[in-house]
Write an enzyme that holds these catalytic residues in place. Structure first.
Site, PDB file in Angstrom:
ATOM      1  N   HIS A 170       0.841  -1.199   0.000  1.00 31.97           N
ATOM      2  CA  HIS A 170       0.000   0.000   0.000  1.00 31.97           C
ATOM      3  C   HIS A 170       0.876   1.248   0.000  1.00 31.97           C
ATOM      4  O   HIS A 170       0.644   2.190  -0.765  1.00 31.97           O
ATOM      5  CB  HIS A 170      -0.909   0.015   1.234  1.00 31.97           C
ATOM      6  CG  HIS A 170      -2.179  -0.741   1.079  1.00 31.97           C
ATOM      7  ND1 HIS A 170      -2.206  -2.111   0.973  1.00 31.97           N
ATOM      8  CD2 HIS A 170      -3.474  -0.326   1.006  1.00 31.97           C
ATOM      9  CE1 HIS A 170      -3.468  -2.510   0.858  1.00 31.97           C
ATOM     10  NE2 HIS A 170      -4.245  -1.454   0.855  1.00 31.97           N
ATOM     11  N   HIS A 217       0.325  -3.373   9.240  1.00 31.37           N
ATOM     12  CA  HIS A 217       1.765  -3.287   9.003  1.00 31.37           C
ATOM     13  C   HIS A 217       2.468  -2.662  10.197  1.00 31.37           C
ATOM     14  O   HIS A 217       1.880  -1.854  10.936  1.00 31.37           O
ATOM     15  CB  HIS A 217       2.068  -2.449   7.758  1.00 31.37           C
ATOM     16  CG  HIS A 217       1.807  -3.164   6.479  1.00 31.37           C
ATOM     17  ND1 HIS A 217       2.620  -4.175   6.009  1.00 31.37           N
ATOM     18  CD2 HIS A 217       0.815  -3.014   5.551  1.00 31.37           C
ATOM     19  CE1 HIS A 217       2.137  -4.627   4.858  1.00 31.37           C
ATOM     20  NE2 HIS A 217       1.055  -3.944   4.564  1.00 31.37           N
TER      21      HIS A 217
END
Length: 401
Positions: A170, A217
């Site tokens: 991302h 993350h």
């Protein structure tokens, strides 16, 4: 250095960020009993960073976020998250920002650049998107570093939880898309560079922070994603014009555009468990391959749909008519792409199921490489072709261009 890496990978940093933004976990026992109790993250222990990092890397094939079923597929290890939101403004902002990094957003948004702004810019963005996403996805499955565990973090997404963590694709995609557009647009469109830089930095930062907020993350994953994306842009930037010329004029361009991505998808690294990374990578490279062939076809036909006049052209004025026209193009284009996807997906699966003698209702067969890669690649190559060749011509027929 190991101490710093261990600190940045510590899930407690993510948990602290979530608490600062108003996202707290709720203990199941209290939740079911009608009361809630938000827990605080355990403090970061700085005395054992080297051992923590060595332990994570020594066991990098053990992703803590999934457990194996008997058939070898991954079963998400986290149940439906129970959490308390205390800042709804940040909650919706980060959920929206996280959506800006999903593949489905780019497959929907990037065509709008082609339809309503400049096909040249769309081509640049798709090319860079495909490069950084392939590199990022392969690095994930080669390094095999797990995502932050829950607890202490709250996980707001579950689809990609069986994927590995580093780097954050991302963050890579948001950085590449934002700054590729910033670097490519000045020669095509008149705008104030400082404003564009601010927008690019803001959008990419929001996507990066959203990966921490959603618990998907670590800080290290995000930082590495941004740095790797920046390095790839630095490495390829001097050759963008050369590649543009090859992509549009070379006779072998369509062959390379189809054969190379399919080869990369089919030889994608195998894992011990099923992960969505290979399928997502095939989706992206397929869309990029179809778009590349489509741009080559448009160039040969002499109808590229690029802005007319002296470049850079001024930005279109945002009037009610302009917005209505853009909305109409979006609707017609989306219908064309979704329809193409559905038809090609159905046809390709039927052919592959018949070829490999698989029962039609065996959904798990879609995860097999010999079925997943061809059906996704064919489907999204067709979507890319329709986007770059067909949709603008439909706009002309119905008076939208």
């Amino acid at each position: 250095m190991l101490e710093l890496l261990a600190y940045l990978q510590d899930p407690v940093l993510v948990a602290r960020f979530q608490r600062r933004c108003g996202l707290f976990p709720v203990e199941a026992a209290h939740h079911s009993g009608g009361t809630t109790r938000a827990s605080e993250p355990t403090p970061v222990h700085a005395d054992k960073p080297r051992e923590q990092l060595r332990g994570r890397w020594d066991h990098q094939d053990k992703n803590s976020n999934y457990k194996h079923k008997e058939n070898g597929y991954a079963d998400g290890g986290c149940s439906t998250p129970q959490y308390e939101v205390r800042n709804w403004l940040l909650h919706f902002l980060f959920l929206f920002s996280a959506g800006l990094g999903h593949e489905i957003f780019y497959i929907t948004c990037l065509p709008c650049v082609h339809w309503s702004v400049d096909p040249f810019l769309c081509r640049r963005l798709v090319n860079m998107w495909a490069v950084v996403m392939y590199v990022g996805q392969v690095m994930k499955d080669m390094l095999k570093l797990p995502r932050p565990p829950s607890p202490p973090v709250v996980k707001l997404e579950t689809r990609v939880d069986a994927e590995y963590g580093l780097p954050s694709t991302h963050a890579m995609a948001a950085t590449a898309i934002s700054f590729t557009l910033l670097l490519s647009a000045p020669s095509r469109i008149q705008f104030q560079f400082e404003v564009g830089l601010l927008i690019a930095a803001t959008l990419s930062s929001l996507v990066c922070l959203s990966r921490l907020y959603t618990g998907m993350h670590s800080v290290l994953d995000v930082i590495c994603g941004v740095l790797i994306s920046g390095f790839l842009m630095f490495l390829t930037y001097p050759y963008w014009e050369t590649f543009d010329h090859f992509q549009l004029t070379s006779r072998i361009s369509p062959v390379v555009a189809l054969a190379l991505p399919f080869f990369l998808c089919y030889t994608y690294p195998e894992l011990e468990h099923y992960s969505t990374t290979r399928g997502d990578t095939t989706t992206i490279l397929g869309a990029g391959a179809g778009s590349s062939v489509g741009y080559w076809v448009n160039e040969q036909l002499g109808q590229t749909f690029e802005p007319q006049g002296v470049l850079p052209v001024p930005l279109p004025t945002l009037t009610a008519d302009t917005l209505a026209l853009g909305a109409a193009r979006l609707f017609v284009g989306a219908v064309a792409l979704v329809g193409t996807r559905q038809v090609m997906k159905t046809l390709s699966l039927q052919v592959l199921y018949s070829w490999y003698k698989v029962p039609k209702h065996d959904d798990s067969a879609r995860r097999r490489r010999e079925i997943e890669v061809p059906y996704k690649f064919v489907t999204y190559t067709a979507v890319g072709l329709v986007n770059s060749i067909v949709v603008n011509r439909v706009f002309i027929l119905v008076g939208l261009l």
